[in-house]
Design an enzyme around this catalytic site. Structure first.
Site, PDB file in Angstrom:
ATOM      1  N   CYS A   1     -35.094 -62.026 -57.139  1.00  0.00           N
ATOM      2  CA  CYS A   1     -35.853 -60.771 -57.168  1.00  0.00           C
ATOM      3  C   CYS A   1     -35.997 -60.349 -58.631  1.00  0.00           C
ATOM      4  O   CYS A   1     -35.879 -61.185 -59.535  1.00  0.00           O
ATOM      5  CB  CYS A   1     -35.191 -59.702 -56.304  1.00  0.00           C
ATOM      6  SG  CYS A   1     -33.548 -59.187 -56.867  1.00  0.00           S
TER       7      CYS A   1
ATOM      8  N   ASN B   1     -31.833 -58.591 -59.664  1.00  0.00           N
ATOM      9  CA  ASN B   1     -30.661 -59.298 -59.131  1.00  0.00           C
ATOM     10  C   ASN B   1     -29.485 -58.366 -58.861  1.00  0.00           C
ATOM     11  O   ASN B   1     -28.330 -58.753 -58.979  1.00  0.00           O
ATOM     12  CB  ASN B   1     -30.231 -60.451 -60.064  1.00  0.00           C
ATOM     13  CG  ASN B   1     -29.227 -61.425 -59.461  1.00  0.00           C
ATOM     14  OD1 ASN B   1     -28.450 -62.043 -60.184  1.00  0.00           O
ATOM     15  ND2 ASN B   1     -29.204 -61.566 -58.159  1.00  0.00           N
TER      16      ASN B   1
ATOM     17  N   CYS C   1     -30.172 -55.725 -56.174  1.00  0.00           N
ATOM     18  CA  CYS C   1     -30.434 -55.126 -54.852  1.00  0.00           C
ATOM     19  C   CYS C   1     -30.851 -56.183 -53.833  1.00  0.00           C
ATOM     20  O   CYS C   1     -30.065 -56.579 -52.970  1.00  0.00           O
ATOM     21  CB  CYS C   1     -31.518 -54.048 -54.939  1.00  0.00           C
ATOM     22  SG  CYS C   1     -31.096 -52.662 -56.022  1.00  0.00           S
ATOM     23  N   ARG C   2     -32.111 -56.647 -53.928  1.00  0.00           N
ATOM     24  CA  ARG C   2     -32.636 -57.482 -52.859  1.00  0.00           C
ATOM     25  C   ARG C   2     -32.049 -58.894 -52.820  1.00  0.00           C
ATOM     26  O   ARG C   2     -31.652 -59.369 -51.751  1.00  0.00           O
ATOM     27  CB  ARG C   2     -34.170 -57.571 -52.967  1.00  0.00           C
ATOM     28  CG  ARG C   2     -34.867 -56.269 -52.656  1.00  0.00           C
ATOM     29  CD  ARG C   2     -36.298 -56.275 -53.119  1.00  0.00           C
ATOM     30  NE  ARG C   2     -36.401 -56.358 -54.578  1.00  0.00           N
ATOM     31  CZ  ARG C   2     -37.520 -56.531 -55.245  1.00  0.00           C
ATOM     32  NH1 ARG C   2     -38.651 -56.676 -54.598  1.00  0.00           N
ATOM     33  NH2 ARG C   2     -37.510 -56.565 -56.566  1.00  0.00           N
ATOM     34  N   SER C   3     -32.010 -59.588 -53.963  1.00  0.00           N
ATOM     35  CA  SER C   3     -31.566 -60.993 -53.896  1.00  0.00           C
ATOM     36  C   SER C   3     -30.065 -61.145 -53.605  1.00  0.00           C
ATOM     37  O   SER C   3     -29.697 -62.078 -52.878  1.00  0.00           O
ATOM     38  CB  SER C   3     -31.991 -61.788 -55.131  1.00  0.00           C
ATOM     39  OG  SER C   3     -31.447 -61.281 -56.309  1.00  0.00           O
TER      40      SER C   3
ATOM     41  N   ASP D   1     -38.615 -53.049 -51.889  1.00  0.00           N
ATOM     42  CA  ASP D   1     -37.721 -52.811 -53.024  1.00  0.00           C
ATOM     43  C   ASP D   1     -37.054 -51.448 -52.826  1.00  0.00           C
ATOM     44  O   ASP D   1     -37.728 -50.418 -52.866  1.00  0.00           O
ATOM     45  CB  ASP D   1     -38.548 -52.825 -54.312  1.00  0.00           C
ATOM     46  CG  ASP D   1     -37.683 -52.656 -55.557  1.00  0.00           C
ATOM     47  OD1 ASP D   1     -36.482 -52.328 -55.413  1.00  0.00           O
ATOM     48  OD2 ASP D   1     -38.209 -52.858 -56.663  1.00  0.00           O
TER      49      ASP D   1
HETATM   50  P1  4NP Z   1     -33.903 -55.723 -57.306  1.00  0.00           P
HETATM   51  O1  4NP Z   1     -34.142 -54.166 -57.593  1.00  0.00           O
HETATM   52  O2  4NP Z   1     -35.030 -56.454 -58.031  1.00  0.00           O
HETATM   53  O3  4NP Z   1     -34.028 -55.800 -55.837  1.00  0.00           O
HETATM   54  O4  4NP Z   1     -32.539 -56.065 -57.830  1.00  0.00           O
HETATM   55  C1  4NP Z   1     -34.347 -53.651 -58.866  1.00  0.00           C
HETATM   56  C2  4NP Z   1     -33.267 -53.484 -59.700  1.00  0.00           C
HETATM   57  C3  4NP Z   1     -33.459 -52.958 -60.960  1.00  0.00           C
HETATM   58  C4  4NP Z   1     -34.718 -52.627 -61.374  1.00  0.00           C
HETATM   59  C5  4NP Z   1     -35.809 -52.801 -60.534  1.00  0.00           C
HETATM   60  C6  4NP Z   1     -35.616 -53.330 -59.265  1.00  0.00           C
HETATM   61  N1  4NP Z   1     -34.911 -52.077 -62.669  1.00  0.00           N
HETATM   62  O5  4NP Z   1     -36.050 -51.725 -62.991  1.00  0.00           O
HETATM   63  O6  4NP Z   1     -33.924 -51.988 -63.430  1.00  0.00           O
END
Ligand code: 4NP
Length: 157
Positions: free
Chosen positions: A11, A14, A16-18, A126
């Site tokens: 994702c 790294n 939240c989703r992945s 997300d």
């Molecule tokens: P992820 O979520 O891609 O599912 O881990 C996010 C985590 C951090 C950010 C965006 C999405 N960020 O902008 O820092």
């Protein structure tokens, strides 16, 4: 005997989703007794070395998995040789993966929800700017996607 499938979930951050996809995939593999390797990575640098978001940790724990020891890392070109499958959590990160992929990559690159009939082309939502209920929604998506992926891998494809 051939090597067990190894899957890298990717994702943006790294955190939240992945990591949730990695956890759901590991849990489903253990439940059905299939040997797999799984990791996760991000395409962005903000959270390298960090533990998953606390809300992701809480949702994983609620579903029986401790992900507190997972650490954020960046996807690399070597990953396209190390893993048999690289799975993006949304179409934006799928595009980044295709751009990063070396010409002689051996990993099969796909979108997680493309493995779920009726959900093709969709992003796992997300939850970063959402509340716990959105993390639960993300969990539902990654559980569905990773179970479908595992069925394909266990079926030998
Ligand atoms: P992820 O979520 O891609 O599912 O881990 C996010 C985590 C951090 C950010 C965006 C999405 N960020 O902008 O820092």
């Amino acid at each position: 005997m051939s090597k067990p499938p190894s899957v890298l979930f990717v994702c943006l951050g790294n955190i939240c989703r992945s990591p949730l996809a990695e956890a759901a995939f590991r849990q489903e593999a253990a439940r059905v007794g299939v040997e797999v390797e799984a990791e996760s990575a991000g395409t962005g640098r903000w959270h390298i070395g960090e533990a998953p978001d606390r809300r992701a940790q809480a949702v994983a724990k609620r579903h029986g998995i401790d992900i507190s020891a997972y650490r954020g890392r960046l996807v690399s070109r070597e990953d396209f040789h190390r893993f048999t499958h690289i799975v993006a959590l949304d179409p934006d990160n799928l595009r980044v993966l295709h751009a990063l992929s070396p010409a002689d990559a051996t990993a099969e690159v796909s979108l997680l929800l493309d493995h779920v009939p009726g959900r093709e082309g969709e992003a796992v939502s997300d939850p970063y700017y959402g509340d716990l209920s959105q993390f639960e929604e993300t969990w539902a998506d990654v559980a569905l996607g990773s179970a479908a992926l595992l069925r394909k891998l266990a079926g030998g494809s």
